[in-house]
Write an enzyme that holds these catalytic residues in place. Structure first.
Site, PDB file in Angstrom:
ATOM      1  N   ASP A  53       0.831  -1.231   0.179  1.00  0.00           N
ATOM      2  CA  ASP A  53       0.040   0.042   0.056  1.00  0.00           C
ATOM      3  C   ASP A  53       0.805   1.139  -0.090  1.00  0.00           C
ATOM      4  O   ASP A  53       1.643   1.435   1.188  1.00  0.00           O
ATOM      5  CB  ASP A  53      -1.007   0.012   1.405  1.00  0.00           C
ATOM      6  CG  ASP A  53      -1.721   1.043   1.399  1.00  0.00           C
ATOM      7  OD1 ASP A  53      -2.835   1.230   0.697  1.00  0.00           O
ATOM      8  OD2 ASP A  53      -1.476   2.232   1.925  1.00  0.00           O
ATOM      9  N   TYR A  58       2.869   9.890  -0.659  1.00  0.00           N
ATOM     10  CA  TYR A  58       4.226   9.283   0.173  1.00  0.00           C
ATOM     11  C   TYR A  58       5.804   9.443  -0.524  1.00  0.00           C
ATOM     12  O   TYR A  58       6.603   9.438   0.000  1.00  0.00           O
ATOM     13  CB  TYR A  58       4.110   7.930   0.135  1.00  0.00           C
ATOM     14  CG  TYR A  58       2.832   7.454   1.031  1.00  0.00           C
ATOM     15  CD1 TYR A  58       2.138   8.141   1.696  1.00  0.00           C
ATOM     16  CD2 TYR A  58       2.422   5.953   1.373  1.00  0.00           C
ATOM     17  CE1 TYR A  58       0.723   7.878   2.439  1.00  0.00           C
ATOM     18  CE2 TYR A  58       1.381   5.441   1.932  1.00  0.00           C
ATOM     19  CZ  TYR A  58       0.405   6.541   2.491  1.00  0.00           C
ATOM     20  OH  TYR A  58      -0.580   6.237   3.228  1.00  0.00           O
ATOM     21  N   LYS A  83      -2.541   5.710  -4.490  1.00  0.00           N
ATOM     22  CA  LYS A  83      -3.845   6.833  -3.972  1.00  0.00           C
ATOM     23  C   LYS A  83      -3.688   7.979  -4.660  1.00  0.00           C
ATOM     24  O   LYS A  83      -2.445   8.370  -4.807  1.00  0.00           O
ATOM     25  CB  LYS A  83      -3.835   6.828  -2.617  1.00  0.00           C
ATOM     26  CG  LYS A  83      -3.847   5.738  -1.534  1.00  0.00           C
ATOM     27  CD  LYS A  83      -4.030   5.854  -0.208  1.00  0.00           C
ATOM     28  CE  LYS A  83      -3.544   4.850   0.808  1.00  0.00           C
ATOM     29  NZ  LYS A  83      -2.159   4.631   0.913  1.00  0.00           N
ATOM     30  N   HIS A 116      -7.682   9.544  -1.912  1.00  0.00           N
ATOM     31  CA  HIS A 116      -6.897   9.246  -0.714  1.00  0.00           C
ATOM     32  C   HIS A 116      -7.757   9.938   0.543  1.00  0.00           C
ATOM     33  O   HIS A 116      -7.825   9.468   1.603  1.00  0.00           O
ATOM     34  CB  HIS A 116      -5.610   9.881  -0.846  1.00  0.00           C
ATOM     35  CG  HIS A 116      -4.603   9.744   0.128  1.00  0.00           C
ATOM     36  ND1 HIS A 116      -3.239   9.630  -0.124  1.00  0.00           N
ATOM     37  CD2 HIS A 116      -4.807   9.333   1.572  1.00  0.00           C
ATOM     38  CE1 HIS A 116      -2.456   9.180   1.057  1.00  0.00           C
ATOM     39  NE2 HIS A 116      -3.352   9.178   1.900  1.00  0.00           N
TER      40      HIS A 116
HETATM   41  P1  NAD Z   1       0.820   1.388  11.943  1.00  0.00           P
HETATM   42  O1  NAD Z   1      -0.258   1.528  12.820  1.00  0.00           O
HETATM   43  O2  NAD Z   1       1.095   0.489  10.976  1.00  0.00           O
HETATM   44  O3  NAD Z   1       2.059   1.622  12.983  1.00  0.00           O
HETATM   45  C1  NAD Z   1       3.365   1.735  12.349  1.00  0.00           C
HETATM   46  C2  NAD Z   1       4.346   1.894  13.786  1.00  0.00           C
HETATM   47  O4  NAD Z   1       4.058   1.000  14.538  1.00  0.00           O
HETATM   48  C3  NAD Z   1       5.802   1.708  13.182  1.00  0.00           C
HETATM   49  O5  NAD Z   1       6.369   2.994  12.465  1.00  0.00           O
HETATM   50  C4  NAD Z   1       6.532   1.348  14.493  1.00  0.00           C
HETATM   51  O6  NAD Z   1       6.714   2.321  15.242  1.00  0.00           O
HETATM   52  C5  NAD Z   1       5.553   0.515  15.271  1.00  0.00           C
HETATM   53  N1  NAD Z   1       5.328  -0.924  14.948  1.00  0.00           N
HETATM   54  C6  NAD Z   1       5.020  -1.518  13.761  1.00  0.00           C
HETATM   55  N2  NAD Z   1       5.281  -3.055  14.145  1.00  0.00           N
HETATM   56  C7  NAD Z   1       5.481  -3.079  15.256  1.00  0.00           C
HETATM   57  C8  NAD Z   1       6.114  -4.098  16.157  1.00  0.00           C
HETATM   58  N3  NAD Z   1       5.921  -5.508  15.614  1.00  0.00           N
HETATM   59  N4  NAD Z   1       6.408  -3.922  17.379  1.00  0.00           N
HETATM   60  C9  NAD Z   1       6.620  -2.729  17.834  1.00  0.00           C
HETATM   61  N5  NAD Z   1       6.203  -1.819  17.168  1.00  0.00           N
HETATM   62  C10 NAD Z   1       5.714  -1.893  15.981  1.00  0.00           C
HETATM   63  O7  NAD Z   1       0.935   3.026  11.435  1.00  0.00           O
HETATM   64  P2  NAD Z   1       0.900   3.761   9.936  1.00  0.00           P
HETATM   65  O8  NAD Z   1       2.286   3.271   9.198  1.00  0.00           O
HETATM   66  O9  NAD Z   1       0.508   5.120   9.874  1.00  0.00           O
HETATM   67  O10 NAD Z   1      -0.172   2.821   8.987  1.00  0.00           O
HETATM   68  C11 NAD Z   1       0.114   1.830   8.268  1.00  0.00           C
HETATM   69  C12 NAD Z   1      -0.294   1.896   6.876  1.00  0.00           C
HETATM   70  O11 NAD Z   1      -1.399   2.752   6.529  1.00  0.00           O
HETATM   71  C13 NAD Z   1       0.712   3.089   6.442  1.00  0.00           C
HETATM   72  O12 NAD Z   1       1.957   2.760   6.060  1.00  0.00           O
HETATM   73  C14 NAD Z   1       0.085   3.265   4.971  1.00  0.00           C
HETATM   74  O13 NAD Z   1       0.224   2.709   4.007  1.00  0.00           O
HETATM   75  C15 NAD Z   1      -1.431   3.529   5.462  1.00  0.00           C
HETATM   76  N6  NAD Z   1      -2.040   4.559   5.791  1.00  0.00           N
HETATM   77  C16 NAD Z   1      -2.945   5.188   5.217  1.00  0.00           C
HETATM   78  C17 NAD Z   1      -3.557   6.560   5.491  1.00  0.00           C
HETATM   79  C18 NAD Z   1      -4.698   7.049   4.568  1.00  0.00           C
HETATM   80  O14 NAD Z   1      -5.117   8.200   4.723  1.00  0.00           O
HETATM   81  N7  NAD Z   1      -5.354   6.314   3.725  1.00  0.00           N
HETATM   82  C19 NAD Z   1      -3.053   7.369   6.593  1.00  0.00           C
HETATM   83  C20 NAD Z   1      -2.114   6.702   7.358  1.00  0.00           C
HETATM   84  C21 NAD Z   1      -1.354   5.418   6.986  1.00  0.00           C
END
Ligand code: NAD
Length: 285
Positions: A53, A58, A83, A116
């Site tokens: 994704d 990004y 997106k 998005h």
């Molecule tokens: P997430 O909830 O996936 O959290 C990621 C963070 O959690 C990492 O940076 C790390 O600090 C921690 N983490 C991950 N795995 C871990 C583990 N096993 N143990 C301990 N800590 C851990 O947050 P995200 O990146 O904001 O969301 C995931 C994906 O969603 C994004 O990469 C993106 O692709 C998507 N996204 C979309 C939108 C949208 O508006 N459509 C907005 C934000 C994110």
């Protein structure tokens, strides 16, 4: 119909309302710099993720595309989502932005294209979606979807465009369970995809999650990802750390009990880690 094939993958798939399938667990690359993203996506593919994704905003679509090509994995065995950014909403601008994303990704078709954010104040998402419909007719996009759409945005889109999106990707984690929106999505055969599924890490310190993880001899991240899977969400956790990338994929050998699912769902407090879709309009000045 060309669609994603989940050759030998442990990840369950969800059938979308257009007949295509999406892996229930994918890999997100928000905030992964272009310089790092090729190695990070290569690691995710090596571990077994088959859904990536990204988004135009990004700034890492080229690096994602490079990782996909270098992996040697057949195109129809990886599900790719990108997106359309807010600044590009509108019919002609969407067609141009799509070409640019595809040039950067180096792909000739996309599995899922998402609007998005709705940016309700701009009033352009219906025209944007009409451009998506044209790209689908041309065979360049398999499935059409939206992100951050509220019930009122979905109602307007469906009534005006006459085609129900396949996916609504929304902020969703234990303190923002989005029950009303998930119910609306389910009633319209829209798959709910959870972004920031770990609350950007905040959900992992929660006492209830930590207790359940101890009970199951699993990590808090695995418990939260399992909660999403058992609710029926598509889930796209992000990490740049190889051990965590693997940990977050190792979620198919255990289950939460109904009580454990319910205990996590009760953590809902309506708290967001991201912007409010009702007012978010970045990119539009
Ligand atoms: P997430 O909830 O996936 O959290 C990621 C963070 O959690 C990492 O940076 C790390 O600090 C921690 N983490 C991950 N795995 C871990 C583990 N096993 N143990 C301990 N800590 C851990 O947050 P995200 O990146 O904001 O969301 C995931 C994906 O969603 C994004 O990469 C993106 O692709 C998507 N996204 C979309 C939108 C949208 O508006 N459509 C907005 C934000 C994110």
């Amino acid at each position: 119909m060309t669609t994603f094939r989940s050759q030998g993958s442990p990840v369950p798939t969800i059938v979308l309302n257009d007949g295509h399938v999406i892996p229930q667990l994918g890999f997100g690359v928000f905030q992964v710099p272009e310089a790092e993203v090729t190695a990070v996506v290569a690691e995710a593919l090596r571990v077994g993720y088959r859904s990536i994704d990204t988004a135009a905003v990004y700034g890492n679509e080229e690096g994602v595309g490079r990782a996909l090509r270098e992996s040697g994995i057949p195109r129809d065995e990886v599900f790719v989502t990108t997106k359309l950014w807010n600044a590009d909403q509108g019919y002609d601008s969407t067609l141009r932005a799509f070409d640019e994303s595809m040039r950067k990704l180096g792909l000739d078709y996309l599995d899922l294209y998402l609007i998005h954010w709705p940016v309700p104040s701009a009033g352009r998402f219906v025209d944007t979606y009409r451009a998506f419909q044209r790209l689908k007719e041309q065979g360049r996009i398999r499935s059409l979807g939206v992100s951050n759409f509220r019930v009122e945005d979905l109602e307007l889109l469906i009534s005006q465009a006459g085609e129900i999106p396949t996916v609504n990707q929304i902020e969703l984690h234990p303190t923002l369970t989005q029950q009303r929106l998930r119910d609306y999505d389910a009633a319209h055969a829209i798959a709910t995809e959870a972004w920031s599924p770990l609350g950007q890490g905040a959900a992992l310190d929660n006492a209830t999650v930590v207790t359940i993880a101890k009970e199951l001899d699993r990590t808090p991240a695995q418990v939260v990802i399992r909660w999403h899977l058992q609710l029926g969400n598509v889930v796209i956790p992000k990490s740049v750390t190889p051990s965590r990338i693997a940990e977050n994929f190792d979620v198919f050998g255990f289950e939460l009990s109904a009580d454990q699912v319910e205990a996590i769902s009760r953590l809902d407090a309506g708290t967001r880690v991201g912007p409010d879709p009702a007012v978010f309009s970045a990119g539009l000045g």
